[in-house]
Design a protein around this motif. Structure first.
Motif, PDB file in Angstrom:
ATOM      1  N   ILE A  33       0.736  -1.248   0.197  1.00  0.00           N
ATOM      2  CA  ILE A  33      -0.152   0.167  -0.036  1.00  0.00           C
ATOM      3  C   ILE A  33       0.906   1.239  -0.008  1.00  0.00           C
ATOM      4  CG2 ILE A  33      -1.680   1.385   1.529  1.00  0.00           C
ATOM      5  CD1 ILE A  33      -2.924  -1.381   2.235  1.00  0.00           C
ATOM      6  N   LEU A  34       1.880   1.151   0.783  1.00  0.00           N
ATOM      7  CA  LEU A  34       2.797   2.454   0.900  1.00  0.00           C
ATOM      8  C   LEU A  34       3.572   2.493  -0.655  1.00  0.00           C
ATOM      9  CD1 LEU A  34       4.330   2.049   4.265  1.00  0.00           C
ATOM     10  CD2 LEU A  34       2.903   3.600   3.651  1.00  0.00           C
ATOM     11  N   LEU A  35       4.023   1.295  -1.161  1.00  0.00           N
ATOM     12  CA  LEU A  35       4.513   1.442  -2.427  1.00  0.00           C
ATOM     13  C   LEU A  35       3.623   2.122  -3.624  1.00  0.00           C
ATOM     14  CD1 LEU A  35       6.633  -1.849  -2.825  1.00  0.00           C
ATOM     15  CD2 LEU A  35       7.420   0.404  -2.905  1.00  0.00           C
ATOM     16  N   GLY A  36       2.270   1.820  -3.431  1.00  0.00           N
ATOM     17  CA  GLY A  36       1.306   2.047  -4.179  1.00  0.00           C
ATOM     18  C   GLY A  36       0.973   3.811  -4.092  1.00  0.00           C
ATOM     19  N   LEU A  50       2.235   9.267  -6.072  1.00  0.00           N
ATOM     20  CA  LEU A  50       2.674  10.712  -5.948  1.00  0.00           C
ATOM     21  C   LEU A  50       3.949  10.808  -6.966  1.00  0.00           C
ATOM     22  CD1 LEU A  50       3.189  10.729  -2.169  1.00  0.00           C
ATOM     23  CD2 LEU A  50       1.773  11.832  -3.720  1.00  0.00           C
ATOM     24  N   ILE A  51       4.805   9.756  -7.460  1.00  0.00           N
ATOM     25  CA  ILE A  51       5.659  10.044  -8.653  1.00  0.00           C
ATOM     26  C   ILE A  51       5.066  10.256  -9.834  1.00  0.00           C
ATOM     27  CG2 ILE A  51       7.511   8.694 -10.005  1.00  0.00           C
ATOM     28  CD1 ILE A  51       8.402   7.545  -7.204  1.00  0.00           C
ATOM     29  N   GLY A  52       3.973   9.556  -9.915  1.00  0.00           N
ATOM     30  CA  GLY A  52       3.147   9.481 -11.410  1.00  0.00           C
ATOM     31  C   GLY A  52       2.506  10.927 -11.565  1.00  0.00           C
ATOM     32  N   GLN A  53       1.960  11.375 -10.357  1.00  0.00           N
ATOM     33  CA  GLN A  53       1.436  12.788 -10.383  1.00  0.00           C
ATOM     34  C   GLN A  53       2.432  13.965 -10.597  1.00  0.00           C
ATOM     35  OE1 GLN A  53      -1.018  12.958  -7.071  1.00  0.00           O
ATOM     36  NE2 GLN A  53      -2.632  11.534  -8.312  1.00  0.00           N
ATOM     37  N   THR A  54       3.908  13.692 -10.016  1.00  0.00           N
ATOM     38  CA  THR A  54       4.755  14.719 -10.245  1.00  0.00           C
ATOM     39  C   THR A  54       5.334  14.600 -11.672  1.00  0.00           C
ATOM     40  OG1 THR A  54       4.852  14.013  -7.729  1.00  0.00           O
ATOM     41  CG2 THR A  54       6.697  15.435  -8.983  1.00  0.00           C
ATOM     42  N   ARG A 109       3.787   9.937 -20.462  1.00  0.00           N
ATOM     43  CA  ARG A 109       3.556   8.900 -19.596  1.00  0.00           C
ATOM     44  C   ARG A 109       3.167   7.381 -20.362  1.00  0.00           C
ATOM     45  NH1 ARG A 109      -1.543   9.982 -16.370  1.00  0.00           N
ATOM     46  NH2 ARG A 109      -2.664   9.181 -17.865  1.00  0.00           N
ATOM     47  N   GLU A 110       2.616   7.364 -21.753  1.00  0.00           N
ATOM     48  CA  GLU A 110       2.491   6.264 -22.719  1.00  0.00           C
ATOM     49  C   GLU A 110       4.015   5.780 -23.183  1.00  0.00           C
ATOM     50  OE1 GLU A 110      -0.251   6.351 -25.547  1.00  0.00           O
ATOM     51  OE2 GLU A 110      -1.907   5.780 -24.168  1.00  0.00           O
ATOM     52  N   ILE A 111       4.766   6.930 -23.459  1.00  0.00           N
ATOM     53  CA  ILE A 111       6.099   6.414 -24.072  1.00  0.00           C
ATOM     54  C   ILE A 111       7.015   5.883 -22.658  1.00  0.00           C
ATOM     55  CG2 ILE A 111       8.371   7.639 -24.823  1.00  0.00           C
ATOM     56  CD1 ILE A 111       6.445   9.370 -26.491  1.00  0.00           C
ATOM     57  N   GLU A 162      -1.428   5.092 -13.254  1.00  0.00           N
ATOM     58  CA  GLU A 162      -2.772   4.740 -12.839  1.00  0.00           C
ATOM     59  C   GLU A 162      -3.481   6.045 -12.655  1.00  0.00           C
ATOM     60  OE1 GLU A 162      -4.914   2.205 -12.535  1.00  0.00           O
ATOM     61  OE2 GLU A 162      -3.180   1.249 -13.801  1.00  0.00           O
ATOM     62  N   GLY A 163      -3.029   7.112 -12.584  1.00  0.00           N
ATOM     63  CA  GLY A 163      -3.532   8.627 -12.566  1.00  0.00           C
ATOM     64  C   GLY A 163      -4.314   8.925 -11.216  1.00  0.00           C
ATOM     65  N   SER A 164      -4.383   8.187 -10.153  1.00  0.00           N
ATOM     66  CA  SER A 164      -4.867   8.460  -9.020  1.00  0.00           C
ATOM     67  C   SER A 164      -4.243   7.631  -7.914  1.00  0.00           C
ATOM     68  CB  SER A 164      -6.425   8.537  -8.693  1.00  0.00           C
ATOM     69  OG  SER A 164      -6.895   7.333  -8.396  1.00  0.00           O
ATOM     70  N   ILE A 165      -4.509   8.232  -6.684  1.00  0.00           N
ATOM     71  CA  ILE A 165      -3.766   7.462  -5.434  1.00  0.00           C
ATOM     72  C   ILE A 165      -4.657   6.255  -5.213  1.00  0.00           C
ATOM     73  CG2 ILE A 165      -3.381   7.688  -3.087  1.00  0.00           C
ATOM     74  CD1 ILE A 165      -2.632  10.648  -3.543  1.00  0.00           C
ATOM     75  N   LEU A 166      -5.949   6.319  -5.259  1.00  0.00           N
ATOM     76  CA  LEU A 166      -6.529   5.299  -4.996  1.00  0.00           C
ATOM     77  C   LEU A 166      -6.440   4.187  -5.954  1.00  0.00           C
ATOM     78  CD1 LEU A 166     -10.368   6.338  -3.881  1.00  0.00           C
ATOM     79  CD2 LEU A 166      -8.571   4.860  -2.635  1.00  0.00           C
ATOM     80  N   LYS A 167      -6.268   4.316  -7.077  1.00  0.00           N
ATOM     81  CA  LYS A 167      -6.064   3.281  -8.320  1.00  0.00           C
ATOM     82  C   LYS A 167      -4.620   2.737  -8.152  1.00  0.00           C
ATOM     83  CE  LYS A 167      -8.967   4.720 -11.917  1.00  0.00           C
ATOM     84  NZ  LYS A 167      -9.312   5.711 -13.238  1.00  0.00           N
ATOM     85  N   SER A 168      -3.757   3.661  -7.974  1.00  0.00           N
ATOM     86  CA  SER A 168      -2.580   3.069  -7.570  1.00  0.00           C
ATOM     87  C   SER A 168      -2.437   2.264  -6.415  1.00  0.00           C
ATOM     88  CB  SER A 168      -1.230   4.191  -7.298  1.00  0.00           C
ATOM     89  OG  SER A 168      -1.301   5.150  -8.554  1.00  0.00           O
TER      90      SER A 168
END
Lengths: 390, 210
Positions: free
Chosen positions: B52-55, B60-64, B72-74, B145-151
């Motif tokens: 869960i912590l890794l998610g 956070l990394i994804g959103q940053t 993101r796709e590439i 994934e785009g959101s914290i919950l999804k990650s």
């Protein structure tokens, strides 16, 4: 001497001829009932010819199985015909009703996709957890409804175990046929560990289908879409899917079976084959090696199309639980040291009865299950010859 | 599905390489089923916390860093391809993934009076952090994934996949079947690797064709 010791009948003798003929009688009557559907239409000459061809062929092959003591050689004839004719009739039906082998979103939404037994491995968990079927087909009615296919698969798997894969599967005949093209394998010593690969596929597709509520194997992997139906190519993803399933068909159903003389798709990819292996544990029939008669010549190991025999089998006297009971090893053994066996019966007892009971059950199932498709295929060919149209 | 596939493909690493260290402790003689089950639940629970912590970190990394969809796709597509190759290599070559738990010695096995919850707790934490291609792939997947919950959900499914292999051990202690489970897991890793390679390829094709 060996044969007497193993208590097998003296095959190919006059006395055994009449006995075999007598044993064929139940098959003769039951196959007549099922192939005619209980309502023979002898007023239609094309139907009569197709019926007679299939009926006589089936009964002749069953007689040969009993009379010669060879199982796989004659089983394979119908098994291969079944695969080819089913695809032939299926594709014709699809082309006639949809004008194409491919289906589109409308067919999916209207649940018009025929159900095949391979999907069973993906629908069980979602059905148990959500009371819903994750396949766009008809539960009852229509062509290949889900309820009847699941019932047929369930009952036959209980009766035959993984024998379903050699006596009932309408795809297995493709690679069984290709595996017989060469007399000797070009690729030898296939790693025995590959027999576990299908279990990995089963694990992945069963769980991922349960989470996604979609039949993942059908979507991405099933090589037999090449000879039945497939999703129309409308995007990069569907193009990739098409490349995947057609490559798997070419590789695992055509090329590797030719080179190895093994049923590589059944052994390494088919999730239902892996699931059916567990039914081998609970059904009454298995294959056993008589250690006293066995000379460990490895003919059975080389003959086995599903990597179910290895040298450890000689020590244990058992075959691996992935055995599909095709009878190839039994036919290959010149010492008659490997044979069909009923669980609970001592290994060297009642060999003839055990073989007859399994072969009768297996062949009857194959005849009933395949009869309609083969008959329909023969009917179409007669149509083509007489009218110039399928 | 991706997360579950990855979990299934890496579960055997946890089981085969970390399992022998933790399982003798958990399945020791004289331990009641209740206690053994409690140990396993603590072990799995601590792994779940790590995931869960890794998610959360991945989100956070994804959103940053991955704000533009095409980048993101590439980036994700390329990462999928590279990591999926390492996953396939892991499956078919004799590579032992790193297991942090191997560094813990003197696990008090078979001694009911010296048992402490710290062992399954630490065991779960460090097996959760054991680096392997599948964990890296899961991290890559979770970032996009785009959101914290999804990650976080992504990592929870990844956890579910890895846990599948522990279920038979919980109830059967089937030491004989361990090799078979390992072989099946290797094949699962290979298949999952091929799946992610294809997925990465589709992502790259889609991003370049826009």
């Amino acid at each position: 001497m060996k044969r007497e010791h193993a208590k097998l009948p003296p095959y190919n003798t006059a006395g055994h001829f009449w006995k075999s003929l007598l044993y064929c009688l139940p098959m003769f009557i039951i196959s007549f009932m099922f192939l005619s559907g209980g309502r023979p239409n002898f007023q239609n000459p094309k139907w009569t010819i197709s019926f007679l061809i299939v009926f006589l062929l089936f009964n002749y092959l069953f007689f040969r199985i009993l009379f010669t003591g060879k199982t796989d050689r004659y089983r394979a004839v119908i098994f291969i015909m079944y695969a080819v004719f089913l695809s032939f009739v299926f594709i014709l039906n699809m082309v006639e009703t949809r004008n194409a082998m491919s289906f589109n979103n409308a067919d999916l939404l209207q649940c018009n996709i025929p159900f095949c037994h391979l999907v069973v491995s993906m629908i069980l968990i979602p059905a148990a957890l959500t009371n819903s079927i994750i396949f766009p087909g008809h539960i009852l009615g229509g062509f290949a409804p889900i309820a009847s296919m699941v019932t047929i698969w369930g009952l036959s798997s209980i009766a035959l175990g993984k024998g379903f894969c050699s006596w009932g599967c309408f795809y297995g005949g493709w690679e069984d046929g290709f595996s017989r093209i060469l007399k000797k394998p070009r690729l030898k010593n296939v790693n025995i560990l590959f027999r576990w690969s299908a279990f990995a596929v089963l694990l992945l597709v069963a769980l991922s289908s349960a989470f996604l509520l979609s039949p993942v194997y059908c979507d991405w992997l099933c090589p037999f879409k090449t000879v039945t139906e497939f999703e129309a190519v409308t995007s990069t993803e569907t193009l990739v899917k098409t490349i995947i399933f057609s490559s798997l068909f070419a590789g695992l159903v055509v090329i590797l079976p030719i080179l190895t003389k093994k049923r590589m798709q059944c052994t390494t990819l088919c999730p239902l084959g892996a699931l059916n292996s567990f039914f081998n544990k609970i059904n009454p029939f298995d294959i056993r090696i008589n250690k006293e008669e066995c000379t460990q010549c490895k003919k059975c190991i080389n003959a086995c199309p599903t990597l179910s025999l290895d040298e450890s089998s000689y020590e244990s006297g058992n075959v691996h639980f992935t055995c599909c009971k095709c009878g190839k090893c039994v036919d290959a053994c010149t010492n008659h040291a490997i044979h069909y066996h009923i669980k609970g019966v001592p290994v060297n007892k009642a060999l003839s009865a055990s073989r007859f009971l399994f072969v009768f059950s297996g062949f009857l199932f194959l005849a009933i299950f395949s009869g309609g498709s083969i008959q329909a295929g023969v009917y179409r060919i007669i149509n083509l010859v007489t009218t110039g149209s399928l | 599905m991706e997360a579950l596939l990855l979990g299934l493909s890496t579960g055997t690493s946890c089981l085969v390489f970390c399992g022998p260290v933790i399982l003798p402790y958990m399945l020791g003689e004289g331990i009641s089923i209740k206690r053994s089950l409690a140990d396993i639940l603590v072990f799995l629970g601590s792994r779940l916390i790590v995931y869960i912590l890794l998610g959360l970190l991945a989100a956070l990394i994804g959103q940053t860093f991955f704000r533009t969809e095409i980048y993101r796709e590439i980036i994700t597509g390329s990462a999928y391809i590279i990591l999926s190759i390492t996953l396939v290599l892991y499956a078919f070559l004799r590579i032992k993934p790193l297991c942090l738990l191997k560094n813990i010695h003197d696990v008090p096995a078979n001694q009911p009076d010296r048992r402490t919850m710290a062992v399954p707790l630490i065991g779960g934490l460090v097996t959760g952090l054991s680096l392997c291609p599948a964990l890296l792939l899961a991290f890559t997947g979770a970032t996009s994934e785009g959101s914290i919950l999804k990650s976080i959900l992504y990592f929870i499914l990844f956890f579910a996949g890895t846990t599948v292999y522990f279920i038979p051990l919980m109830f059967l202690g089937l030491i004989h079947g361990r090799n078979v489970i390992h072989i099946i897991g290797k094949f699962a890793a290979g298949i999952a690797g091929i799946f992610f390679f294809i997925k990465g390829l589709i992502m790259l094709i889609n991003s370049f064709s826009r």
